[in-house]
Design an enzyme around this catalytic site. Structure first.
Site, PDB file in Angstrom:
ATOM      1  CG  HIS A 156       1.375   6.353  -5.367  1.00  0.00           C
ATOM      2  ND1 HIS A 156       0.212   6.862  -5.917  1.00  0.00           N
ATOM      3  CD2 HIS A 156       1.239   5.003  -5.404  1.00  0.00           C
ATOM      4  CE1 HIS A 156      -0.575   5.861  -6.276  1.00  0.00           C
ATOM      5  NE2 HIS A 156       0.023   4.726  -5.971  1.00  0.00           N
ATOM      6  CD  GLU A 157       3.003   2.250  -3.183  1.00  0.00           C
ATOM      7  OE1 GLU A 157       2.396   1.462  -2.450  1.00  0.00           O
ATOM      8  OE2 GLU A 157       2.738   2.371  -4.395  1.00  0.00           O
ATOM      9  CE  LYS A 161      -4.167   3.165  -4.607  1.00  0.00           C
ATOM     10  NZ  LYS A 161      -3.880   2.697  -5.975  1.00  0.00           N
ATOM     11  CG  HIS A 162      -1.250   1.567  -0.508  1.00  0.00           C
ATOM     12  ND1 HIS A 162      -2.368   0.891  -0.913  1.00  0.00           N
ATOM     13  CD2 HIS A 162      -0.583   1.875  -1.649  1.00  0.00           C
ATOM     14  CE1 HIS A 162      -2.378   0.784  -2.242  1.00  0.00           C
ATOM     15  NE2 HIS A 162      -1.310   1.378  -2.712  1.00  0.00           N
ATOM     16  CD  GLN A 200       7.649  -2.139  -8.336  1.00  0.00           C
ATOM     17  OE1 GLN A 200       6.817  -1.931  -9.197  1.00  0.00           O
ATOM     18  NE2 GLN A 200       8.497  -1.210  -7.936  1.00  0.00           N
ATOM     19  CG  HIS A 208       4.417  -1.743  -5.984  1.00  0.00           C
ATOM     20  ND1 HIS A 208       3.654  -2.288  -6.980  1.00  0.00           N
ATOM     21  CD2 HIS A 208       3.938  -0.476  -5.823  1.00  0.00           C
ATOM     22  CE1 HIS A 208       2.773  -1.389  -7.424  1.00  0.00           C
ATOM     23  NE2 HIS A 208       2.925  -0.291  -6.727  1.00  0.00           N
TER      24      HIS A 208
HETATM   25  O1  U2P Z   1      -2.892  -4.080  -9.077  1.00  0.00           O
HETATM   26  C1  U2P Z   1      -2.931  -2.764  -9.559  1.00  0.00           C
HETATM   27  C2  U2P Z   1      -2.782  -1.736  -8.432  1.00  0.00           C
HETATM   28  O2  U2P Z   1      -3.861  -1.815  -7.515  1.00  0.00           O
HETATM   29  C3  U2P Z   1      -3.396  -1.546  -6.178  1.00  0.00           C
HETATM   30  N1  U2P Z   1      -3.579  -2.755  -5.323  1.00  0.00           N
HETATM   31  C4  U2P Z   1      -3.591  -3.979  -5.871  1.00  0.00           C
HETATM   32  C5  U2P Z   1      -3.796  -5.095  -5.097  1.00  0.00           C
HETATM   33  C6  U2P Z   1      -3.973  -4.965  -3.723  1.00  0.00           C
HETATM   34  O3  U2P Z   1      -4.149  -5.962  -3.000  1.00  0.00           O
HETATM   35  N2  U2P Z   1      -3.935  -3.715  -3.180  1.00  0.00           N
HETATM   36  C7  U2P Z   1      -3.738  -2.604  -3.946  1.00  0.00           C
HETATM   37  O4  U2P Z   1      -3.692  -1.492  -3.434  1.00  0.00           O
HETATM   38  C8  U2P Z   1      -1.947  -1.157  -6.325  1.00  0.00           C
HETATM   39  O5  U2P Z   1      -1.946   0.256  -6.498  1.00  0.00           O
HETATM   40  P1  U2P Z   1      -0.671   1.245  -6.339  1.00  0.00           P
HETATM   41  O6  U2P Z   1      -0.173   1.165  -4.957  1.00  0.00           O
HETATM   42  O7  U2P Z   1       0.358   0.777  -7.325  1.00  0.00           O
HETATM   43  O8  U2P Z   1      -1.262   2.558  -6.714  1.00  0.00           O
HETATM   44  C9  U2P Z   1      -1.555  -1.938  -7.582  1.00  0.00           C
HETATM   45  O9  U2P Z   1      -0.414  -1.496  -8.220  1.00  0.00           O
END
Ligand code: U2P
Length: 273
Positions: free
Chosen positions: A128-129, A132-133, A41, A71
């Site tokens: 969150h990160e 979620k990811h 970011q 981010h």
């Molecule tokens: O772009 C808006 C939100 O969608 C999630 N995102 C976006 C692109 C990508 O390749 N992968 C992905 O996960 C992100 O969600 P956040 O982690 O912020 O919740 C991104 O901010």
């Protein structure tokens, strides 16, 4: 005796199968991802919108942040979609205590609101990160510590702030840079095409992408679901873009005074010297 043995071995087999299925099924609910996105970011763009301050917001530090911050590291699919909240492994701050100084410095929240957790409630950006990811990056990433350590390593290895500075692309309010020039500067050093996200012509995010072995690869354009050429790879950005600076609102100093910001002509609270 033989029948008892047969019963015992079928029981043992069932037990082994049930243990192995239950441990793999937590990962198996969503199909394995294809590649990683390292999302960075630009605080200059995000913090310029800050209207209220709190101690957890990186935008509210007395010194403005002048580098790209993290981010997240996202596990994505080639078709432009991504899995999310893949397991119930909730964020545990104790597991990343040793990484805290780096997380605070390079991965701060840039907002006062806390972030959504996967299975109810709110928490820090790291919760969150990871939930979620991070939980979807198995089997490349094994656990929460691995997720944060790997992300910080990639961030340090590919210092995009420095790459842009070396190419003469500096943070400044009046300077405009050609989108193609910024993309090429990253591409030349990093070796693959990044994706930029803009807000009103200012860079809000810069994303670089990796194969599962962490070799650089081109990013996928979210909006088109296709591998695109450089000029279309950052469709929210105009032809000329900027990397603005910002003046921080300072949190918590009651001796602060209200001054008018030259740039925005709005009142902001700043710490008195
Ligand atoms: O772009 C808006 C939100 O969608 C999630 N995102 C976006 C692109 C990508 O390749 N992968 C992905 O996960 C992100 O969600 P956040 O982690 O912020 O919740 C991104 O901010």
């Amino acid at each position: 005796m033989a029948s008892n043995l047969r019963h015992f071995s079928s029981f043992a087999l069932a037990l082994i199968l049930s243990i192995s299925f239950s441990s793999s099924s937590v990962w198996a609910s969503q199909r394995e991802f294809d590649y990683f996105v390292l999302a960075l970011q630009w605080p200059g763009t995000i913090c310029a919108q800050t209207r209220h301050c709190c101690s957890s917001n990186g935008c509210c530090r007395s010194e403005p942040i002048t580098y790209f911050t993290l981010h997240g590291l996202w596990a994505d699919y080639d078709d432009g979609t991504w899995p999310s909240c893949c397991t119930h492994a909730g964020f545990d701050i104790n597991k990343v205590e040793s990484l805290m100084p780096e997380l605070q410095k390079y991965w701060p929240s840039l907002y006062c609101t806390s972030s959504k957790r996967c299975f109810g409630g709110k928490g820090p950006i790291w919760a969150h990160e990871w939930e979620k990811h991070g939980t979807c990056s198995y089997p490349v990433i094994q656990d929460e510590y691995d997720y944060f350590a790997t992300t910080l390593n990639l961030y340090t290895k590919y210092n995009v702030t420095r790459i842009l500075e070396n190419a003469g692309i500096d943070a400044a309010n009046s300077a405009k840079y050609l989108l193609g020039e910024v993309v090429s500067a990253i591409k030349n050093e990093f070796g693959a095409t990044p994706l930029l996200v803009c807000r009103h012509g200012s860079v809000e995010e810069l994303r670089i992408c990796f194969n599962k072995d962490f070799s650089p690869r081109d990013c996928v354009n979210e909006s088109s679901n296709l591998m695109e050429d450089v000029s279309k790879s950052s469709s929210s950005c105009p032809r000329y873009i900027s990397l603005p600076t910002y003046e921080p609102l300072v949190h918590g100093d009651l001796r602060g005074k209200l001054v008018t910001s030259e740039r925005t002509n709005m009142y902001r609270l700043v710490a008195s010297a």
